[in-house]
Each structure stands twice: as structure tokens, then as C-alpha cells.
Design a protein around this motif. Structure first.
Motif, PDB file in Angstrom:
ATOM      1  N   ALA A   1      31.402  47.310 -32.967  1.00  0.00           N
ATOM      2  CA  ALA A   1      30.607  46.356 -33.749  1.00  0.00           C
ATOM      3  C   ALA A   1      31.518  45.527 -34.645  1.00  0.00           C
ATOM      4  O   ALA A   1      32.329  46.076 -35.391  1.00  0.00           O
ATOM      5  N   PRO A   2      31.411  44.191 -34.599  1.00  0.00           N
ATOM      6  CA  PRO A   2      32.288  43.354 -35.420  1.00  0.00           C
ATOM      7  C   PRO A   2      32.082  43.540 -36.919  1.00  0.00           C
ATOM      8  O   PRO A   2      32.961  43.200 -37.716  1.00  0.00           O
ATOM      9  N   SER A   3      30.933  44.080 -37.316  1.00  0.00           N
ATOM     10  CA  SER A   3      30.709  44.350 -38.739  1.00  0.00           C
ATOM     11  C   SER A   3      31.711  45.367 -39.272  1.00  0.00           C
ATOM     12  O   SER A   3      31.989  45.387 -40.477  1.00  0.00           O
ATOM     13  N   LEU A   4      32.283  46.176 -38.386  1.00  0.00           N
ATOM     14  CA  LEU A   4      33.268  47.172 -38.804  1.00  0.00           C
ATOM     15  C   LEU A   4      34.567  46.532 -39.263  1.00  0.00           C
ATOM     16  O   LEU A   4      35.361  47.174 -39.945  1.00  0.00           O
ATOM     17  N   TYR A   5      34.799  45.288 -38.853  1.00  0.00           N
ATOM     18  CA  TYR A   5      35.992  44.595 -39.330  1.00  0.00           C
ATOM     19  C   TYR A   5      35.637  43.282 -40.024  1.00  0.00           C
ATOM     20  O   TYR A   5      36.435  42.345 -40.085  1.00  0.00           O
ATOM     21  N   GLY A   6      34.402  43.230 -40.561  1.00  0.00           N
ATOM     22  CA  GLY A   6      34.013  42.140 -41.442  1.00  0.00           C
ATOM     23  C   GLY A   6      33.749  40.807 -40.794  1.00  0.00           C
ATOM     24  O   GLY A   6      33.914  39.753 -41.419  1.00  0.00           O
ATOM     25  N   GLN A   7      33.303  40.804 -39.524  1.00  0.00           N
ATOM     26  CA  GLN A   7      33.025  39.548 -38.842  1.00  0.00           C
ATOM     27  C   GLN A   7      31.614  39.524 -38.295  1.00  0.00           C
ATOM     28  O   GLN A   7      30.991  40.569 -38.062  1.00  0.00           O
ATOM     29  N   GLU A   8      31.095  38.303 -38.099  1.00  0.00           N
ATOM     30  CA  GLU A   8      29.846  38.122 -37.379  1.00  0.00           C
ATOM     31  C   GLU A   8      30.111  38.255 -35.886  1.00  0.00           C
ATOM     32  O   GLU A   8      31.240  38.045 -35.424  1.00  0.00           O
ATOM     33  N   ASN A   9      29.079  38.570 -35.127  1.00  0.00           N
ATOM     34  CA  ASN A   9      29.234  38.712 -33.681  1.00  0.00           C
ATOM     35  C   ASN A   9      29.234  37.336 -33.016  1.00  0.00           C
ATOM     36  O   ASN A   9      28.219  36.647 -33.003  1.00  0.00           O
ATOM     37  N   ILE A  10      30.394  36.968 -32.445  1.00  0.00           N
ATOM     38  CA  ILE A  10      30.458  35.706 -31.715  1.00  0.00           C
ATOM     39  C   ILE A  10      30.759  35.916 -30.232  1.00  0.00           C
ATOM     40  O   ILE A  10      30.544  35.011 -29.427  1.00  0.00           O
ATOM     41  N   ALA A  11      31.244  37.098 -29.860  1.00  0.00           N
ATOM     42  CA  ALA A  11      31.579  37.311 -28.446  1.00  0.00           C
ATOM     43  C   ALA A  11      31.544  38.778 -28.031  1.00  0.00           C
ATOM     44  O   ALA A  11      31.958  39.103 -26.921  1.00  0.00           O
ATOM     45  N   CYS A  12      31.064  39.659 -28.894  1.00  0.00           N
ATOM     46  CA  CYS A  12      31.053  41.091 -28.569  1.00  0.00           C
ATOM     47  C   CYS A  12      29.874  41.441 -27.669  1.00  0.00           C
ATOM     48  O   CYS A  12      28.771  40.913 -27.836  1.00  0.00           O
ATOM     49  N   THR A  13      30.117  42.331 -26.719  1.00  0.00           N
ATOM     50  CA  THR A  13      29.077  42.795 -25.810  1.00  0.00           C
ATOM     51  C   THR A  13      29.170  44.307 -25.682  1.00  0.00           C
ATOM     52  O   THR A  13      30.148  44.928 -26.081  1.00  0.00           O
ATOM     53  N   ASP A  14      28.139  44.902 -25.120  1.00  0.00           N
ATOM     54  CA  ASP A  14      28.139  46.345 -24.822  1.00  0.00           C
ATOM     55  C   ASP A  14      28.450  47.168 -26.077  1.00  0.00           C
ATOM     56  O   ASP A  14      29.196  48.135 -26.032  1.00  0.00           O
ATOM     57  N   ILE A  15      27.861  46.769 -27.206  1.00  0.00           N
ATOM     58  CA  ILE A  15      28.097  47.483 -28.469  1.00  0.00           C
ATOM     59  C   ILE A  15      27.255  48.761 -28.502  1.00  0.00           C
ATOM     60  O   ILE A  15      26.080  48.760 -28.131  1.00  0.00           O
ATOM     61  N   ASP A  16      27.872  49.854 -28.956  1.00  0.00           N
ATOM     62  CA  ASP A  16      27.201  51.151 -29.044  1.00  0.00           C
ATOM     63  C   ASP A  16      27.427  51.706 -30.451  1.00  0.00           C
ATOM     64  O   ASP A  16      28.421  52.399 -30.700  1.00  0.00           O
ATOM     65  N   PRO A  17      26.538  51.415 -31.397  1.00  0.00           N
ATOM     66  CA  PRO A  17      26.736  51.852 -32.781  1.00  0.00           C
ATOM     67  C   PRO A  17      26.893  53.362 -32.925  1.00  0.00           C
ATOM     68  O   PRO A  17      27.662  53.823 -33.774  1.00  0.00           O
ATOM     69  N   GLU A  18      26.166  54.130 -32.114  1.00  0.00           N
ATOM     70  CA  GLU A  18      26.275  55.590 -32.205  1.00  0.00           C
ATOM     71  C   GLU A  18      27.682  56.051 -31.819  1.00  0.00           C
ATOM     72  O   GLU A  18      28.255  56.934 -32.456  1.00  0.00           O
ATOM     73  N   ARG A  19      28.233  55.432 -30.778  1.00  0.00           N
ATOM     74  CA  ARG A  19      29.595  55.775 -30.387  1.00  0.00           C
ATOM     75  C   ARG A  19      30.580  55.366 -31.482  1.00  0.00           C
ATOM     76  O   ARG A  19      31.505  56.114 -31.799  1.00  0.00           O
ATOM     77  N   ASP A  20      30.406  54.182 -32.040  1.00  0.00           N
ATOM     78  CA  ASP A  20      31.277  53.745 -33.133  1.00  0.00           C
ATOM     79  C   ASP A  20      31.286  54.784 -34.250  1.00  0.00           C
ATOM     80  O   ASP A  20      32.346  55.179 -34.748  1.00  0.00           O
TER      81      ASP A  20
END
Length: 213
Positions: A52-71
């Protein structure tokens, strides 16, 4: 005594990593969030989808297949390993997670580094600064590539030690902690997956396991 390498997730999702650990003399130990963290000698953070780009302080502009539970589960395992001084090896997504954990940022979309249209890894040269990798592969080598994100700003204490021809960071090493990370996939460059002229991924796994003893 064989070293136990913790791999967050289910065994059926990370078979190639387990085979690589076993081939190097270690015991892969799988763990899923919600269960007690088992004893381990080192932590292996495998590849996969985007964090998740929020983990490094950015908005999502190109991230896919995000799994917050895995993060969340991998960050917890990483925090425990770091607090205990356990060796850590991050691979592809694992490198990106390590970088975010230490306060670094990522490039969310990087052309030319993903798999081919035939779903095959690309191969490209890298140059390597003095580090754990030069002891294994020297200052110039060929690695594989199957990612669309990479390190942008390194996290605190993390030092880039390997680069692709376009300047993409291909490996990180922590200044004081036993934390290593590569953007490429050594588990797909060993045994039956070996590629002529490219690095032998087993060398990295063996070095990591030796570091865990």
C-alpha cells in the motif's frame, strides 16, 4: 543444527522460496497472521503484489494487487526480526517493504522491468558496490527482472549497493543491521530455473542462511 527461516504466509503460495531454503540447508517455517510467531533464525520476505502506498506516504497512482492484511503481517514479522537482531532477506516486494519500513519511498510504476508478454523474466546487467553481493557475484553480473516498482528514496540506514543500467536500485544493505534486500528473484535463478550467464541464486540463499547461524 539447521536454521529455521520464517516466511510469512502459506506454504502453497511460496513453494519456490521453500525449495531454495531447503536446498541451502535450512528449514522453511511458515506463519500466518493471528497465530503466535514461531521461533526462527532469520526472516525471508518474498515477492508478490504491491504494498500500500500509504505505507510510504504517497497516494495510489499505479499500485495494483494490494493486500493490506499481508502488508500488516509482514511488517509485524519484520519489526520483530529487527528488534531481535535477526537476519532479514527481502526479495522484490520484500525489498520494497523493507525500504518502506525504514522510512523510504518507492517509484510506483517503472517501465521496462516487468516480465515479458510471454510472462518470462527479463535479464539485464547490474553493477555492484562493495557489499555482501560482491563477495558472491563480483562487481558485474546478470540478474532477472519481474517488477514494475522499485526503491526511490532509500530508508534510514539503508544503502543502495547494486544498480541496473538505468539507475534502478537492485539491492540494499543496512549499515548496522543484518538486513539484506534484492529487487531480483534468486529463487528463480537456481536449480531447474538456472539461466545461462546469469547469477546462481543458491549462492545468495546459502550466504543468508550462513548469516542466520
Amino acid at each position: 543444527m539447521q536454521v529455521q527461516i520464517l516466511i510469512p504466509g502459506r506454504e502453497d503460495a511460496f513453494e519456490n522460496y521453500a525449495l531454495a531454503v531447503k536446498a541451502s540447508g535450512g528449514i522453511p517455517v511458515f506463519w500466518v497472521s493471528g497465530a503466535p510467531l514461531p521461533p526462527f533464525s532469520g526472516l525471508l520476505l518474498p515477492g508478490g503484489g504491491d504494498i500500500a502506498p500509504s505505507l510510504y506516504g504517497q497516494e495510489n497512482i499505479a499500485c495494483t494487487d494490494i493486500d493490506p492484511e499481508r502488508d500488516t503481517s509482514e511488517l509485524y514479522a519484520l519489526s520483530q526480526a529487527v528488534s531481535m537482531g535477526k537476519p532479514v532477506l527481502g526479495i522484490c516486494r520484500g525489498e520494497q517493504l523493507i525500504n518502506a519500513f525504514f522510512g523510504g519511498t518507492l517509484r510506483q510504476d517503472l517501465p521496462g522491468h516487468s516480465r515479458t508478454a510471454e510472462r518470462l523474466d527479463r535479464l539485464h546487467p547490474v553493477r555492484t558496490a562493495p557489499s555482501f553481493l560482491t563477495e558472491l557475484y563480483g562487481t558485474e553480473a546478470i540478474v532477472n527482472s519481474a517488477h514494475h516498482q522499485a526503491v526511490e528514496t532509500p530508508g534510514a540506514g539503508l544503502r543502495p549497493v547494486q544498480w541496473a543500467p538505468d539507475g534502478t536500485v537492485e539491492a540494499l544493505e543496512h549499515d548496522t543491521l543484518p538486513v539484506w534486500a534484492v529487487q531480483w528473484h534468486p529463487e528463480r535463478m537456481r536449480g531447474p530455473f538456472s539461466k545461462q550467464g546469469a547469477v546462481n541464486g543458491d549462492l545468495l540463499f546459502r550466504a543468508f542462511l550462513k548469516n542466520c547461524k
